[in-house]
Scaffold this motif. Structure first.
Motif, mmCIF file in Angstrom:
data_model
loop_
_atom_site.group_PDB
_atom_site.id
_atom_site.type_symbol
_atom_site.label_atom_id
_atom_site.label_comp_id
_atom_site.label_asym_id
_atom_site.label_seq_id
_atom_site.Cartn_x
_atom_site.Cartn_y
_atom_site.Cartn_z
ATOM 1 N N GLY A 268 0.793 -1.220 0.000
ATOM 2 C CA GLY A 268 0.000 0.000 0.000
ATOM 3 C C GLY A 268 0.826 1.271 0.000
ATOM 4 O O GLY A 268 0.276 2.365 0.100
ATOM 5 N N GLY A 269 2.137 1.151 -0.114
ATOM 6 C CA GLY A 269 2.980 2.354 -0.171
ATOM 7 C C GLY A 269 3.257 2.934 1.200
ATOM 8 O O GLY A 269 3.066 2.282 2.233
ATOM 9 N N TYR A 270 3.689 4.200 1.228
ATOM 10 C CA TYR A 270 4.163 4.801 2.472
ATOM 11 C C TYR A 270 3.040 5.263 3.397
ATOM 12 O O TYR A 270 3.309 5.747 4.491
ATOM 13 C CB TYR A 270 5.124 5.945 2.159
ATOM 14 N N HIS A 271 1.798 5.102 2.964
ATOM 15 C CA HIS A 271 0.653 5.181 3.870
ATOM 16 C C HIS A 271 0.078 3.786 4.107
ATOM 17 O O HIS A 271 -1.041 3.649 4.584
ATOM 18 C CB HIS A 271 -0.434 6.096 3.312
ATOM 19 N N GLY A 272 0.877 2.758 3.779
ATOM 20 C CA GLY A 272 0.407 1.389 3.883
ATOM 21 C C GLY A 272 0.857 0.722 5.169
ATOM 22 O O GLY A 272 1.179 1.372 6.159
ATOM 23 N N ARG A 273 0.884 -0.618 5.125
ATOM 24 C CA ARG A 273 1.213 -1.396 6.312
ATOM 25 C C ARG A 273 2.223 -2.482 5.951
ATOM 26 O O ARG A 273 2.206 -3.035 4.859
ATOM 27 C CB ARG A 273 -0.046 -2.060 6.897
ATOM 28 N N TRP A 274 3.081 -2.773 6.923
ATOM 29 C CA TRP A 274 4.060 -3.847 6.770
ATOM 30 C C TRP A 274 3.406 -5.194 7.050
ATOM 31 O O TRP A 274 2.585 -5.327 7.960
ATOM 32 C CB TRP A 274 5.215 -3.656 7.750
ATOM 33 N N VAL A 293 -4.930 -9.488 7.577
ATOM 34 C CA VAL A 293 -3.622 -9.154 8.157
ATOM 35 C C VAL A 293 -3.511 -7.640 8.356
ATOM 36 O O VAL A 293 -2.411 -7.082 8.388
ATOM 37 C CB VAL A 293 -2.467 -9.686 7.289
ATOM 38 N N ASN A 294 -4.670 -6.970 8.462
ATOM 39 C CA ASN A 294 -4.735 -5.534 8.753
ATOM 40 C C ASN A 294 -4.016 -4.699 7.708
ATOM 41 O O ASN A 294 -3.278 -3.766 8.025
ATOM 42 C CB ASN A 294 -4.149 -5.241 10.146
ATOM 43 N N ALA A 299 -2.642 2.186 -3.020
ATOM 44 C CA ALA A 299 -2.246 2.635 -4.354
ATOM 45 C C ALA A 299 -1.496 1.564 -5.126
ATOM 46 O O ALA A 299 -0.963 1.840 -6.201
ATOM 47 C CB ALA A 299 -1.375 3.889 -4.241
ATOM 48 N N GLY A 300 -1.429 0.337 -4.597
ATOM 49 C CA GLY A 300 -0.873 -0.779 -5.358
ATOM 50 C C GLY A 300 0.630 -0.951 -5.265
ATOM 51 O O GLY A 300 1.200 -1.727 -6.028
ATOM 52 N N ALA A 301 1.285 -0.273 -4.333
ATOM 53 C CA ALA A 301 2.727 -0.437 -4.169
ATOM 54 C C ALA A 301 3.021 -1.655 -3.300
ATOM 55 O O ALA A 301 2.413 -1.836 -2.258
ATOM 56 C CB ALA A 301 3.347 0.804 -3.549
ATOM 57 N N VAL A 302 3.955 -2.489 -3.756
ATOM 58 C CA VAL A 302 4.381 -3.687 -3.022
ATOM 59 C C VAL A 302 5.896 -3.621 -2.901
ATOM 60 O O VAL A 302 6.607 -3.668 -3.906
ATOM 61 C CB VAL A 302 3.948 -4.969 -3.760
ATOM 62 N N LEU A 303 6.386 -3.504 -1.664
ATOM 63 C CA LEU A 303 7.813 -3.254 -1.449
ATOM 64 C C LEU A 303 8.409 -4.316 -0.531
ATOM 65 O O LEU A 303 8.309 -4.228 0.690
ATOM 66 C CB LEU A 303 8.011 -1.861 -0.834
ATOM 67 N N PRO A 304 9.054 -5.351 -1.110
ATOM 68 C CA PRO A 304 9.726 -6.348 -0.274
ATOM 69 C C PRO A 304 11.012 -5.778 0.306
ATOM 70 O O PRO A 304 11.727 -5.029 -0.362
ATOM 71 C CB PRO A 304 10.021 -7.482 -1.259
ATOM 72 N N LEU A 305 11.298 -6.122 1.556
ATOM 73 C CA LEU A 305 12.507 -5.628 2.210
ATOM 74 C C LEU A 305 13.559 -6.729 2.185
ATOM 75 O O LEU A 305 13.401 -7.761 2.845
ATOM 76 C CB LEU A 305 12.198 -5.225 3.652
ATOM 77 N N SER A 384 3.279 0.421 12.149
ATOM 78 C CA SER A 384 3.336 -0.905 11.541
ATOM 79 C C SER A 384 4.754 -1.458 11.577
ATOM 80 O O SER A 384 4.965 -2.649 11.834
ATOM 81 C CB SER A 384 2.831 -0.817 10.103
ATOM 82 N N ALA A 385 5.749 -0.594 11.348
ATOM 83 C CA ALA A 385 7.145 -1.035 11.407
ATOM 84 C C ALA A 385 7.530 -1.475 12.815
ATOM 85 O O ALA A 385 8.239 -2.473 13.001
ATOM 86 C CB ALA A 385 8.069 0.092 10.933
#
Length: 481
Positions: A268-274, A293-294, A299-305, A384-385
């Motif tokens: 969900g991007g930088y207003h999203g959740r980890w 999973v809350n 906006a469709g962003a998926v960011l694997p760490l 979330s982090a």
């Protein structure tokens, strides 16, 4: 700022991205050859189509599109009948590129959806708000390719900032004012562009409407989940835009793009959740599955760490950027978000329990108090982090750290000509004081020496960098422009 152009991919048969496997961009002729002519819909027919496919906004909030249409129609009937249509193509978050991809490669699909809605509403004004040179050029070319039919469409250039995409920001910017939220809780369906009821949605939403208009409800619902039909566009790792049917496994999409869940995935991007790595392996790309999973797709962003980057440092970078990107008009943005970012940075630098408590305090101070959703979204990202990476953040707070560098896995705009901290290897003796003073810039290798000879210094760390230069016992550091 460098303008990223995403790679494209798909799972199954593409719809929004159809034809782009062989052509870099669909001009008007190519667009019609791939998608066919656009049928017209009467107002109630268009509302019924949007309801039958449960079309929702793809810009973050996921509001039902049919309800927006009805609200604009209802308000227009109670006034003089005038309406407007606005396409939000700003996408001011560096982790999101899907709308830019559509506007660059398939702009006519977006124009089809906007003009279809405008015809149903009887709207005189159709405006597309964008922030990038290449996107503006692509749209203006597409409008010109339509000849007289494109004369109803206006392309408005706006500043590329995170808050530009907020509804009132976008309207203000299009009308020549500052692209900032006005803080008024007024829906654009009641009063938008020029004060008239306005249908405002994002780029992908209008593209999906154009796809559905051609396929019809039954054809559109042949892909995806029965309760949530169709496809969605995702930006994976800030670099690849993928179209997938709803219900697709998140882990499968990551694997397709060459990634694993790593330490966790931000959805969900930088207003999203980890999501934890375990949750990311089990969840599907649907509202129901993500809500378990809350999380929301937003906006469709998926960011694997990745496993080899520092979660605490990555979160601190984004928190500071989000504070810098605020509208600067209310207390939670002017003071709250910078204070929150500072508290996160102090925790990363070993601020102890006091830094952890300061983060909790700053988050409570901004929640629900902003003139727009930016303070809530930013505090939610940090909260979330804390929940997903508690051990790593606790290790940093206690001073031991996690031993990993900050690789910049969460994309941010590049600093323009940043200054650099340079190490003179002939003088360096590995005292490590530079890393103590400047942990966000300097990382030590296994032998206790700086891991890099040249390190970019963001402006916000310049004072600390100068202090490190002055205090180096071996005089082995210098600042280079």
């Amino acid at each position: 700022m460098t303008e990223a152009t995403p790679a494209l991919g798909c799972v199954g048969q593409p719809r929004v991205l159809a034809g782009l496997d062989t052509l870099p961009r669909l001009d008007r002729a190519d667009h019609l050859a791939v998608h066919g002519p656009l049928p017209l819909y009467r107002p109630e027919e268009l509302v019924e189509l949007a309801e039958d496919i449960d079309l929702r906004g793809r810009g973050g909030a996921g509001f039902p599109f049919a309800r927006k249409l009805r609200a604009v129609m209802r308000t227009a009937r109670s006034r003089d009948g005038r309406t407007a249509v606005v396409v939000n193509g700003s996408e001011g978050e560096p982790s999101c590129l899907k709308d830019k991809a559509v506007l660059l490669h398939a702009p006519h699909l977006v124009l089809d959806g906007a003009l279809l809605a405008a015809a149903a509403l009887g709207a005189d004004d159709v405006v597309v708000g964008v922030t990038r040179d290449d996107v503006e050029r692509s749209l203006r070319t597409a409008v010109a390719e339509r000849g007289p039919a494109g004369s109803r469409v206006r392309v408005a250039r706006l500043p590329e900032r995170f808050v530009t995409g907020e509804g009132t920001s976008l309207i203000n910017g299009i009308e020549g004012g500052p692209a900032l939220p006005n803080g008024q809780k007024v829906r654009t369906s009641d009063r938008g562009l020029g004060g008239v009821p306005t249908l405002l949605s994002n780029t992908e939403t209008y593209a999906q409407l154009a796809v559905a208009a051609r396929l019809g409800a039954s054809g559109y619902c042949s892909a995806g989940l029965p309760a949530e039909p169709g496809t969605v566009l995702l930006t994976v790792a800030g670099s690849t835009v993928v179209e997938v049917p709803t219900g697709t496994s998140l882990a499968y999409v990551l694997e397709l793009c060459g990634y694993s869940p790593g330490q966790g995935v931000l959805v969900g991007g930088y207003h999203g959740r980890w999501l934890t790595a375990a949750a990311a392996r089990s969840v599907a790309l649907s509202r129901q599955s993500l809500s378990s999973v809350n999380a929301v797709l937003g906006a469709g962003a998926v960011l694997p760490l990745p496993e080899d980057t520092c979660p605490a440092g990555e979160v601190a970078r984004v928190a500071r950027w989000m504070a810098d990107e605020s509208a600067g008009q209310c207390g939670p943005c002017v003071r709250g978000l910078p204070s929150l970012a500072t508290a996160v940075e102090e925790l990363v630098a070993g601020g102890g329990r006091a830094a952890w408590d300061a983060i909790e305090s700053r988050m409570r101070a901004v929640r629900g108090r902003g003139a727009c959703s930016h303070p809530d979204g930013t505090s939610g990202f940090v909260a979330s982090a804390l929940a997903v990476f508690p051990d790593e953040l606790r290790d940093h707070a206690l001073g031991s750290g996690c031993g990993r560098r900050v690789l910049g896995a969460l994309p941010l705009p590049a600093d323009e000509n940043p200054e650099r901290l340079v190490v003179d290897w002939t003088l360096c003796r590995g005292h490590g004081l530079c890393a103590d003073l400047l942990p966000d810039v300097v990382r030590l290798d296994a032998d206790g020496f700086p891991a890099q000879a040249v390190m970019p210094v963001p402006e916000r760390f310049r004072a600390k960098a100068l202090r490190a230069v002055r205090r180096c016992p071996a005089l082995a550091l210098r600042i280079q422009e």
